[in-house]
Structures are given as C-alpha cells and as structure tokens.
Scaffold this active site. Structure first.
Site, mmCIF file in Angstrom:
data_model
loop_
_atom_site.group_PDB
_atom_site.id
_atom_site.type_symbol
_atom_site.label_atom_id
_atom_site.label_comp_id
_atom_site.label_asym_id
_atom_site.label_seq_id
_atom_site.Cartn_x
_atom_site.Cartn_y
_atom_site.Cartn_z
ATOM 1 N NE ARG A 129 33.178 -10.391 -8.423
ATOM 2 C CZ ARG A 129 33.018 -10.565 -7.108
ATOM 3 N NH1 ARG A 129 32.234 -11.301 -6.552
ATOM 4 N NH2 ARG A 129 33.688 -9.907 -6.149
ATOM 5 C CD GLU B 129 32.658 -7.819 1.665
ATOM 6 O OE1 GLU B 129 32.823 -8.410 0.419
ATOM 7 O OE2 GLU B 129 31.796 -7.985 2.630
ATOM 8 N NE ARG C 107 39.214 -2.184 -8.538
ATOM 9 C CZ ARG C 107 40.336 -2.606 -8.661
ATOM 10 N NH1 ARG C 107 41.268 -1.942 -9.652
ATOM 11 N NH2 ARG C 107 41.043 -3.574 -7.934
ATOM 12 C CD GLN D 232 34.369 -0.031 -5.851
ATOM 13 O OE1 GLN D 232 35.479 -0.256 -5.023
ATOM 14 N NE2 GLN D 232 33.662 -1.332 -6.183
ATOM 15 N N GLY E 161 32.161 -6.191 -5.633
ATOM 16 C CA GLY E 161 31.959 -7.175 -6.997
ATOM 17 C C GLY E 161 31.691 -6.097 -8.123
ATOM 18 C CD GLU E 162 31.616 -0.153 -9.259
ATOM 19 O OE1 GLU E 162 31.464 0.703 -10.255
ATOM 20 O OE2 GLU E 162 31.739 0.190 -8.266
#
Length: 302
Positions: A98, A129, A56, A54, A95-96
């Site tokens: 969420r 993505e 972010r 990830q 989608g972390e």
C-alpha cells in the site's frame, strides 16, 4: 459519509499533535500517547521509511500498478502500520504494498496506525502480520517462520500460538527450506505448488530433486503423480513406463522432441500436438501475468 469525514479530521488533528516537539511521544506512558497509539493518523509519506524486517522480497510491478489505480480511485482503504522511531520519523511494520502503490499515485500523506515498539517487537509484528495478511509464496512464508524461530527465539509450539497455525503446518513449511535453491525458485515463480514441494523434500540428494523437478515441468506431473515418482525413487524401482498412446492421440516423435526442447527453453509446461505431416498446435501453460510476460519476452525478444 459524515462519519468518515470525522475520522479524517481526527487524523489531521493527531498529525498536528505529532509535529509538536513539546508533545513528542516515545513511550506508551508519555502524555497524549493514548490519543495516538491505536488510532488512525494521517502521516506524511516522506516521514516513513521502509521496514528492513519486511519478509516479502518480490513486489510484482503489475499488481502494484493495479493497487495504485484502486488507491487513485478509492484512496487507501486499509491503513498501514508504523512504529515511531524519533520525532516525526516512522518505520513500516506492515503495508509496504500500500505504501509503494501510494508513492506511485503521488500521495503526500497516508493513513496509518502508530505503534511504539523496540526492534525485536517490530520484527515479530512485521513477520506475523505479513504471514497472516499478505499473499506470500510458500518459500517466503517458510523463511518468515524460520526468522521468527531464529531471531525471536520462538519454539515451533510458541510460533504455532502466535500465528494461529498448527505445529504440523509450520513444520511442513520449514521443511521446504531443505529443497535445492533451484526448486525453491520454481516454487516462488509458480511452477510448483506446495504439494509438489512437500513431495520433493523427501529426496535428500539435491541433484535428484532437480532431476525430478525437471520431469515435473516437462511432463506436467500432478502432485499425486509426483508423490508416486518420489516413492518409486525411494524404493529404487524403475520409472513407470508411459502408457502406449492410441492412434488418435499419438504424438509423432519429432513433436515429442520439440516439446521437450520448448519446455526446457521456456521453463514452462508445453503441450505440442501434431500430425505426421507436421500440422499441429502448441499450448503453453503459465501461472501468472508476470510469467506470461517472461514467456512472451523469450519468444518475441521484446
């Protein structure tokens, strides 16, 4: 409404299929893989692990709480994407936020798209993505581009095709990584825009980058003013003297000194207006709720 109910029922049916050891799906060619891959499936939260790829690194607590409130009221509108690791075990691809917000709400399951991919493909999917869909700051985007180049062995031309951005745009982001870490942190915290960063990167000496960065904060320089200051630095010209203030808007020397001290202490743009008698007002600029909280803690100690 009936259509939505049908989709949810389908998701539950696929969830049961995935829990059947006799129908374990590990490759696209496996039996029933076509029923799962690309479809929305309700997965149990505790079967999903976060993605180590990830890009972010900062998750704002307040915005997560806002997203959690939305999920509590409306549910998870956009499914997350996961890849299958082993039997009934999955890893996040995107989608972390969420996923984290759903944990805050206490959801037991979450709608997900399932993909089957190796580690390299997962890394590429996660980075691409997130670059396209998440509100990443310029430094996070630059780091994601650099990882795609280093770890996926993409050239800037191929990267341009993958992410749908011009090669010059990608090059401009990558150049930001040449900034001193202090300046990069300023960009991540919202003190500087990408335009400021693009101007500062033209200064090779890190100490001079930091010096001008401090002046940008203290004097609230615009991007155009920053570009002019960088040009003067490169040409070895003395700094352009400030315009002589008129009597109506002149700021007493004591107020100017206090303004500089407050700007340095708060690490934020501060404007102080005062009369010679000492009466006046202070304006403190901030760029996000998180920054406002940080400033408030510095002022109140709470």
């Amino acid at each position: 409404m009936a259509k939505a109910t049908k989709k949810q029922a389908l998701g539950r049916g696929l969830s049961a299929l995935l829990k059947d050891p006799e129908n374990d799906i590990n490759a696209v060619g496996d039996k029933n893989a076509d029923k799962v891959v690309g479809n929305i499936v309700e997965l149990e939260m505790d079967t999903i692990e976060v993605n180590p790829f990830q890009p972010r690194t900062n998750f704002n607590d307040e915005t997560l709480q806002e997203l959690a409130s939305s999920i509590r009221e409306l549910g998870v509108i956009q499914p997350i994407t996961v890849r299958k690791m082993e039997f009934n075990k999955y890893q996040l691809v995107s989608g972390e936020r969420r996923f984290r917000a759903s944990k805050i709400v206490g959801l037991k399951t979450i709608p997900a798209y399932i993909r089957i991919a190796n580690d390299q493909e997962s890394l590429e999917m996660a980075l691409v993505e997130n670059i396209q869909r998440q509100d990443l700051d310029p430094i996070e985007i630059a780091l994601s581009y650099q990882r795609l180049i280093d770890e996926i062995q993409l050239t800037q031309e191929k990267l341009s095709d993958r992410v749908g951005k011009k090669r010059s745009t990608i090059a401009n982001y990558l150049r930001l990584l040449k900034l001193d870490p202090i300046v990069q942190t300023g960009m991540r915290d919202g003190f500087l825009s990408m335009g400021h960063g693009r101007a500062l990167v033209n200064i090779s000496k890190k100490k001079d980058q930091i010096s001008l960065y401090e002046k940008i904060l203290a004097n609230r320089l615009s991007v155009r003013e920053t570009e002019a200051a960088v040009k003067e630095y490169q040409e070895g010209k003395p700094e352009t003297p400030a315009k002589t203030p008129t009597k109506e808007n002149a700021v007493p020397e004591f107020a100017q000194q206090e303004e500089k001290k407050l700007t340095k202490y708060l690490e934020a743009a501060v404007e102080l207006k005062a009369s010679e008698r000492g009466k006046g007002k202070i304006t403190i600029s901030f760029h996000s709720r998180e920054e406002l909280k940080r400033i408030r803690k510095l002022i109140t100690g709470e």
